[in-house]
Scaffold this motif. Structure first.
Motif, PDB file in Angstrom:
ATOM      1  N   ASP A  39       0.831  -1.212   0.000  1.00  0.00           N
ATOM      2  CA  ASP A  39       0.000   0.000   0.000  1.00  0.00           C
ATOM      3  C   ASP A  39       0.858   1.252   0.000  1.00  0.00           C
ATOM      4  OD1 ASP A  39      -2.201  -1.546   0.001  1.00  0.00           O
ATOM      5  OD2 ASP A  39      -2.834  -1.092   2.064  1.00  0.00           O
ATOM      6  N   ALA A  40       1.870   1.242   0.859  1.00  0.00           N
ATOM      7  CA  ALA A  40       2.743   2.419   0.949  1.00  0.00           C
ATOM      8  C   ALA A  40       3.430   2.661  -0.396  1.00  0.00           C
ATOM      9  CB  ALA A  40       3.777   2.214   2.054  1.00  0.00           C
ATOM     10  N   ASN A  80       1.188   3.889  -3.140  1.00  0.00           N
ATOM     11  CA  ASN A  80       0.553   5.185  -2.909  1.00  0.00           C
ATOM     12  C   ASN A  80       1.566   6.319  -2.860  1.00  0.00           C
ATOM     13  OD1 ASN A  80      -2.546   5.115  -2.385  1.00  0.00           O
ATOM     14  ND2 ASN A  80      -1.721   3.235  -1.481  1.00  0.00           N
ATOM     15  N   GLY A  81       2.750   6.051  -3.353  1.00  0.00           N
ATOM     16  CA  GLY A  81       3.671   7.163  -3.522  1.00  0.00           C
ATOM     17  C   GLY A  81       4.913   7.146  -2.661  1.00  0.00           C
TER      18      GLY A  81
END
Lengths: 1499, 135
Positions: free
Chosen positions: B53-54, B57-58
């Motif tokens: 996820d991290a 998400n950028g």
């Protein structure tokens, strides 16, 4: 030996309940363990530590053997828990002095030494250390690097606060009436910090430029450097500071703030009046100074000639005071005190000095050409002097005024100047250098003269008629005893005569009706303590009250007068202030020569400052002394011996924004009520300087093992780089020398740990730098502990070289600073081997100062200085109620230290059982606000931490930014968020703004989270509704050079914290009722000891023994090295066990079933001959199932009856002497069944057992030859002395290599052939008896019990404890404990008893709790999400998760997992394993972590 | 590309690595301000999904730090972390992420300098490979 005392029963109620508090002395691992056990068990603990932080030696270790765990990683949580425990009060910088009273009711006298830094205020920012100019060897790092006098003991220190090392007041400061901090400004000069130096000087003296020139500097007389060569040129250095700073353009100070209405009139603008004026104006009063003369400065301005004290210096220092806002009225003579009061002054200080010159009442003294020197000097200074040009001036008097006048007259063109005085040349009052300079200037001195009359010829003065003085002396009352030489009258010629025989005050303005009294000597009468005169509100000080004195006295008087005037104005009583007695650091000549011998002090005479040539001087009033150059001054300053260590330069005080520094703190003695005392004083590493042959202290690359730990440590002096001290190069060849300070005649003990730590250091060194060649020189390799031999073998495999030799000397190659070790091989070969670095494995010694303390406590020590204990309780000292643990009793490694600590705690618990819970009260909090349905309302508090955060991060901007974040309804910033007033403001904000979540952006949660959690809890918020953003330790401190980026990062961290805190939920600690009984499995020495220790505390015990009788292995033990009778001890123990009302013993019984967890175990027993199985409910269980001897098949055992085991030999020995007396020769073989490929461990006890039995044989028949065939003799700790005794009594020790075992033949006679490893030859021994020292092996059925209890075993079959170092008694499953030989072979009686009592202590720490606290951070299952895939079950390190089947509402059978909260530790491994988000850890939910992550990414 | 500054999310266990990060501060060891530390109980607590996820998400990089093997406060949570990290290394490719973007490091409580070095190294590596495609 000491006869074992009757066990101490719980104190009975006749004396009243015992005090439920224990003092633990020593904050190392032992002290912490004992404290935690006691505190958990409901006792108040005072943990007394003399250092400024707890942690002891373990905190200095890099790794620990045999697991290579990071020592700091393992000890750090323990440090934090200790310091944070509600029931533990950590008293650092504190010493126990004495103990009065009875067991259970002691009064402990302690001394709290000053730390000089307030623990409550210190934020551990380190600003104090940064500005501290005192550089010292960092002892924590073994002196390998340096630290400041303001220091934190080690980076992770607990309490996390700085301290100041100060021995006391430096003698220079002590000698100065004004208390000038000379060592302080000297230290600052050395650092080139002149502004700072001037600041601290002016703290006590507004006239440094003046005193630097004309003070009589008593400081220099007191200087300890006098013992070396010349004192420091303190006055010269003071002057140097002003030379430097005053060279800069004058910038007036900001005027002082007026705080009070009251005004003070000061009469006289001399040093006394102006000092008082400064103090008063700075205190906030209105101050007016009245001065008769047209200039200010008093005698400084008009009494000292220009060449000695330039006028501009006086003007500048006076101006600085005036500019603070003092009103100065020049040319104003005060005629009447009443007028001052009517003008509105509230107090008056008379400080008029002594300006009236005295004349002798001799004929002619009123002649117009007779003057007083003081008037002459004044007139010169004011530019209107008598013309002395071409005159012959005669000065009468031998003080500085006389010399000043004489030298002034020379400069004004007098044709001849003479000085005559009463005193002889040596006793003249003027400074010696003044006299010398005067003579250089052509002035003649006529000492030893008394004066009869002024001689004149027709009204013109021709001189003075003088007589020679034979004897003179001023008496105490000021009168003069004088004897002159008869008929010695003669004329001293001169045409102008100046009297310079003293001055008096001009007190004409004090008429008789002014109510101010005067003395016969013409001074103002004052109370010398308060400076008050006989009229209220009128004070007097300085020369006007004392007669002429030095400037520094006037300054001192000015300060004191000002202080008293303030008291008067505030309406306080004018009492003498009790000055604390501060120790003055006076060095002894011995101390100085010792430091010189060590090279710490090098002789270096004082630097002289340059001065004008005498010829130049005559033409000018230019200053004679030219002052130091900067280079000279710093060199001179570097000569300072730093007597007080801390120099009191006050840099830290000015710097510390938290106001935590207090240099005036003093040692305080207190008395504490305690029921018992535990001495956990640790050990002292041997001082390797004493082993001069190894060159420690002389050769930089010879280090001690403690130093090497710091070399290896990542937080050590070389940040974990393996380098050697001399050149910072990586050493390729490192040698360890074992037994330095151990196993020698004066220290006849083995230090028990060195073989292993050296091995560990070698392994770690190789890890740091692969290829490093490590060599360990040793005598016997003593790897006697659990896992030790395997570790030793591993080291050998990894290339560590072991050389069995004791090096005789270490030499240094002067070219490359390499070291040459000289040693001898068994064949006699002399070897000289080259190494880059040598590590001395220094031994353990009894801790310093313990001999004294033990005497004061009435606790006996052994002849070696260790604490004496009793046999059956190796924790009990000779004083009842005082216990001992750790290496103070005997050298020990960490696990044994921890065991003895828990055991000592158990002893104290038993003594004080009735006082449990009496002194510990849970803190009361208001009822909690229910926030469940409230929308988040977050408050954010951003900390400046002085300048620690704000110096890098824009705190205002972060605060402003926080206000913009969702749900943030309040944001503020504070200078120190942790200060009491800031915490109050947080509480007010919570109430005012209805906050239900709080974020503090400051330092690390490790130290400060509990503080803020408590803050919000006090106003009803659940303490989990809190989050800390670490913007100091992890932001401002590490991004110093990127303030903008650091500010952005701080904003991010706050945003992340807010994102998380919005989601967090309140959590509750749970309290469970639980069972307070114990089950103990095993009725041997360990089991019974544990049972009795617990039963005596009131707990109910079920003791299960599989055999038909209690006693276990001990039944076969006939002798102890200590000569106590083991069978008598055992009988006593068995009797007590059977009789104890709290112990139910099950014989012929075994545990049949076992289930449950901590606090709620259920076991059933299988008892022979009984059908029903007793069910036992219990809260804890102790495993004490013991071990068994190895049954040998080697060496004809079982085939020839002359081959025995040691236990069988003991039986024979016990039967009587005849059988033994008949034996000519007994041969013993060690390691039978131990240290073999099948059992690669040492059985620990067999060496001492062999030595014991050998000594028994020798006692019966000294002629019986006893041979002990061994690999290494492992008589560790205090057993060493028996080994030595055995050798002295003729027992022969022959060493063999494991790959060359002895051969035994029974061909009629028993013949043993050993290949002697020393002589490298076979030796044939004829043996009447061959005794085998057999291994101790785990019980055959240990694995069954392991399976039943679900506890792990080591590879060798012994049970495996939770942590080899710090939890040697605990199993990993909570509530299950381990003791005795089931853990590992143990020395009877002591080691088994210690571990058994330790198990009792650990168990009691749980059983004594009223309810069981369940930490709320545990994992939870979302039942509707869990589908029973069971992925999480195996990864759980604690086996807290079980898969169950259940029937749902629809009647379907389903599976899911359940968590036992009492077992779960909240690590979250399950949470990270679950594919369906069906299991979570409270407070660390995946959602929270995700929210923080997304906040960091701003998505 | 010169003004590109990578952003790293670091999950550090509370007992060793978080303590080491604090120690770097106490010792004033400087490292680049590119890392955002999130405290977890144990490295074994970090769900692989969280890491992905991290990164998607950028985050330019994710750093996971735990106690050295054998030193785990929870016995062997760090070994679980290791196992997951091995799996994550394989997953990166599926998400078109360079291997440099995820790193697991053992940092003991006394290894303040080491923590700083780990961050420095990772920042340097990420500067080299440039911003994440998910940025």
């Amino acid at each position: 030996m000491i006869i074992p005392k009757e066990d101490i029963q719980p104190m009975n109620s006749q004396n009243g309940k015992p005090v439920g508090a224990v003092m633990v002395v020593g904050g190392g691992i032992a002290g912490m363990q004992a404290s935690l056990d006691l505190a958990d068990a409901g006792f108040k603990v005072y943990l007394v530590e003399k250092e400024p932080a707890i942690g002891g030696h373990m905190a200095a270790l890099d790794k620990t053997f045999p697991t290579n765990d990071c020592a700091m990683c393992t000890i750090s949580p323990r440090l934090v828990t200790t310091a944070g425990h509600n029931n533990i009060e950590v008293l650092t910088n504190t010493e126990l002095l004495g103990l009065e009273g009875e067991p259970g009711h002691f009064k402990a006298k302690i001394r709290r030494n000053p730390r000089y830094i307030d623990l409550d205020k210190c934020t551990a920012c380190g600003d104090c250390a940064e500005v501290c100019p005192i550089v010292l060897d960092d002892n924590f790092n073994g002196g390998l690097n340096q630290r400041k006098a303001a220091f934190k003991l080690y980076p992770q220190a607990v309490p996390n606060a700085f301290a100041i090392e100060k021995k006391g007041i430096a003698p220079c400061r002590d000698a100065c009436p004004a208390g000038q901090r000379a060592q302080g400004y000297i230290a600052l000069i050395r650092e080139g910090r002149y502004e700072d130096a001037l600041r601290v000087i002016k703290e006590d003296n507004p006239f440094p430029g003046i005193c630097g020139r004309i003070c009589n500097h008593r400081c220099e007389t007191a200087c300890n450097r006098n013992l070396v060569d010349d004192p420091i040129s303190i006055a010269g250095l003071k002057r140097f500071v002003t030379d430097q700073v005053y060279a800069q353009p004058y910038e007036p100070p900001l005027p002082a703030k007026r705080k009070y209405e009251e005004r003070v009139a000061i009469i006289g603008s001399g040093p006394c009046g102006l000092t008082a004026a400064k103090d008063l104006v700075q205190a906030g009063y209105g101050v007016t100074v009245f001065e008769t003369l047209p200039v200010a400065g008093g005698m400084l301005r008009v009494g000292v000639p220009e060449y000695r004290l330039p006028t501009w210096i006086v003007n500048r220092e006076v101006q600085e005071i005036i500019d603070l806002g003092v009103e100065l009225r020049l040319n104003t003579r005060v005629e009447n005190l009443d007028e001052l009061f009517s003008e509105g002054f509230n107090a008056v200080l008379i400080a008029v000095g002594a300006h009236n010159g005295r004349r002798l009442p001799i004929p002619g003294s009123d002649h117009p050409d007779v003057f007083t020197a003081v008037h002459f000097l004044r007139d010169v200074c004011l530019g209107k002097a008598e013309n002395v040009n071409g005159r012959h001036v005669l000065l009468l008097g031998g003080g500085n005024v006389a010399l000043d006048s004489a030298r002034t007259a020379v400069r004004l063109g007098a044709k001849q100047v003479d000085v005559a005085c009463l005193e002889d040349r040596q006793s003249m009052l003027a400074d010696e250098h003044e006299i010398i300079e005067a003579e250089e200037e052509g002035i003649r001195i006529f000492p030893g003269r008394a004066f009869n009359q002024i001689a004149n010829n027709n009204g013109r003065i021709t001189g003075v008629e003088a007589v020679d003085v034979k004897f003179m002396q001023f008496e105490a009352d000021g009168s003069l005893t004088l004897e002159t030489v008869p008929n010695s009258e003669h004329i001293l010629s001169g045409d102008m005569v100046f009297f310079a025989i003293g001055q008096s005050a001009g007190l004409a303005f004090i008429p008789e009706d002014s109510q101010v009294g005067t003395t016969r000597g013409g001074t103002v009468a004052v109370n010398p303590n308060t400076f008050s005169t006989s009229r209220a509100g009128v004070f007097a000080a300085g020369d006007a009250t004392t007669g002429t004195a030095f400037v520094i006295e006037a300054v001192t008087a000015g300060h004191q007068a000002a202080e008293n005037i303030q008291k008067y104005l505030l309406g306080e009583e004018l009492e003498v202030r009790e000055q604390p007695e501060l120790p003055v650091v006076k060095m002894s000549p011995t101390e100085v020569s010792l430091r010189m011998a060590k090279g710490e002090i090098e002789p270096k005479p004082r630097l002289r400052m340059a001065s004008l040539e005498s010829k130049q001087r005559l033409q000018t009033f230019d200053e004679v002394n030219l002052g130091y150059t900067e280079e000279q001054a710093r060199a001179e300053a570097a000569r300072c011996l730093q007597c007080g260590v801390c120099s009191e330069c006050l840099s830290c005080y000015y710097k510390c924004a938290a106001g935590a520094i207090n240099h005036d703190e003093i040692a305080v003695q207190e008395q504490l009520d305690v029921g018992a005392v535990i001495l956990a004083s640790g050990f002292e590493p041997y001082d390797a300087h004493l082993s001069g042959e190894y060159g420690f202290g002389r050769f930089p690359n010879v280090v001690t093992s403690m130093q090497f730990e710091r070399v290896l440590s990542p937080s050590g002096p070389f940040v974990g780089h393996l380098v050697r001290p001399s050149d910072g190069h990586e050493p390729k060849r490192i040698a360890w020398i074992q037994c330095v300070g151990s196993r020698e005649s004066e220290r006849n003990w083995c230090s028990a740990v060195c073989c292993m730590y050296a091995t560990k250091q070698a392994i770690i060194a190789q890890e740091h730098a692969p290829g490093t060649e490590c060599t360990i020189f040793y005598i016997d390799f003593r790897a006697y502990g659990k896992g030790f031999d395997a570790y030793y073998e591993r080291a050998k495999e990894e290339g560590v070289r072991y050389v069995r030799a004791l090096p005789s000397a270490v030499r240094q190659n002067p070219n490359d600073e390499n070291l040459i070790i000289h040693y001898t091989l068994p064949d006699g070969n002399q070897i000289y081997e080259d190494f880059d670095l040598v590590v001395l494995s220094v031994g353990m010694q009894p801790p310093n100062g313990m001999a004294q303390l033990a005497g004061d406590l009435d606790v006996a020590l052994t002849e070696d200085g260790f604490c004496q204990t009793t046999n059956l309780s190796p924790l009990d000292t000779t004083r009842q109620g005082v216990y001992v643990c750790g290496p103070f009793a005997e050298p020990k490694d960490i696990p044994e230290t921890v065991m003895s600590a828990s055991a000592a705690a158990a002893r104290a618990m038993t003594l004080l059982a009735e006082g449990r819970h009496s002194l510990v009260q849970p803190k009361e909090y208001p009822p909690e606000i229910d926030v469940t349905d409230q929308p988040p309302r977050v408050g954010v508090f951003v900390c400046h931490c002085g300048s620690n955060i704000a110096g890098v991060v824009d705190v205002e901007a972060v605060t402003e930014y926080a206000r913009s974040l969702p749900d943030v309804v309040f944001a503020d910033n504070n200078l120190f968020t942790c200060s009491t007033d800031s915490q109050t403001r947080i509480q007010e904000a919570i109430q005012e703004h209805d906050l239900n979540r709080v974020v503090v952006a400051s330092c690390t949660p490790r130290t400060h989270e509990p503080i803020f959690q408590d803050t919000i809890r006090q106003v009803g918020l659940n303490f989990y509704l809190f989050e800390l953003a670490n913007i100091r330790d992890q932001c401002s401190w590490v991004h110093r050079d990127f303030p903008e980026a650091a500010t952005e990062k701080a904003k991010d961290l706050v945003r992340m914290a807010v994102a998380r805190v919005r989601l967090v939920e309140p959590l509750q600690r749970k309290w469970l009722e639980f069972n307070h009984d114990a089950l103990i499995i095993g009725g041997g020495l360990a089991g019974m000891t544990a049972a009795l220790e617990l039963a005596d505390q009131g707990f109910k015990i079920s003791l299960v023994e599989r055999q038909g009788d209690l006693g276990g292995n001990m039944r076969h033990l006939q002798f102890l090295l200590s000569h106590a009778d083991p069978q008598a001890l055992l009988a006593q123990l068995i009797k007590k066990t059977f009789q104890h009302p709290n112990i139910t013993t099950f014989l012929n019984a075994e545990v049949d079933s076992f289930e449950g967890s901590l606090g709620k175990f259920k076991s059933t027993l299988k008892v022979t001959d009984i059908e029903e199985s007793p069910l036992i409910n219990h809260g804890v269980v102790i495993v004490a199932t013991g071990a068994q001897p190895y049954q040998p098949s080697e060496y004809l055992y079982g085939q020839d009856e002359r081959v025995l085991t040691q236990l069988e030999l003991e039986d024979i020995l016990a039967r009587g002497s005849a059988e033994i007396s008949a034996l000519k020769s007994v041969v013993m073989i060690q390691c039978v069944g131990s240290r073999t490929p099948e059992r690669p461990y040492c059985s620990r006890i067999c060496c001492s057992q062999a030595v014991k039995n050998a000594l028994q044989i020798k006692e019966i028949n000294p002629n019986t030859e006893v041979y002990i065939l061994y690999q290494d003799i492992r008589t560790y700790g205090l057993l060493e002395k028996y080994y030595r005794q055995a050798r002295q009594e003729g027992v022969m020790f022959l060493r063999f290599e494991p790959d060359q075992p002895s051969q035994v033949n029974a061909d009629g006679t028993l013949q043993v052939v050993i290949h002697d490893a020393m002589l490298e030859t076979d030796i044939l021994l004829e043996a009447d008896r061959l005794v085998l020292s057999v291994a101790t092996i785990p019980r055959e059925d240990a694995n069954q019990l392991a399976q039943l209890l679900k506890v792990p075993q080591m590879q060798d079959g012994f049970f495996q404890e939770a942590h080899m170092k710090l939890a040697p008694i605990d199993f990993a499953s909570e509530g299950i404990f381990l003791c005795g030989m089931a853990h590992y072979p143990k020395k009877a009686v002591t080691e088994t008893v210690i571990q058994a009592k330790a198990a009792a202590g650990r168990a009691a720490a749980i059983l004594a709790q009223r309810e069981l606290e369940i930490e709320p951070i545990t994992s939870h299952v979302l039942e509707d999400k869990c589908d029973g895939c069971a992925y999480c079950v195996d990864p759980c390190p604690f086996d807290a998760i079980t898969l169950i089947e259940y029937t749902d509402e629809a009647g379907k059978t389903k599976k899911r997992v359940v968590v036992d909260e009492t077992i779960c530790k909240g690590c979250g491994t399950c949470q990270a394993t679950c594919p369906k988000d069906a299991i979570y850890v409270s407070h660390f939910k995946l959602d929270y972590l995700r929210a923080m992550t997304m906040a960091a990414l701003e998505v | 590309m010169n003004d590109y500054e990578p952003l790293i999310i670091a999950y550090t266990c509370y007992w060793c690595s978080y303590t080491a990060a604090d120690l770097a501060g106490t010792s004033r060891i400087q490292y680049p301000p590119n890392v955002r530390i999130i405290r977890v109980q144990c490295s074994g607590m970090v769900h692989p999904n969280l890491v992905i996820d991290a990164l998607t998400n950028g985050a330019d990089g994710v750093l996971m730090c735990g106690c050295h093997p054998g030193d785990c406060h929870y016995r062997e949570g760090n070994l679980r972390a290791q196992a997951r990290a091995d799996a994550l290394d394989l997953m990166l490719e599926d998400f078109d992420l360079e291997p440099e973007r995820f790193r697991l490091s053992w940092v003991a409580a006394s290894e303040g300098p080491h923590f700083a070095q780990v961050v420095k190294d990772m920042v340097a590596d990420l500067r080299e490979i440039g911003p994440s495609i998910y940025k």
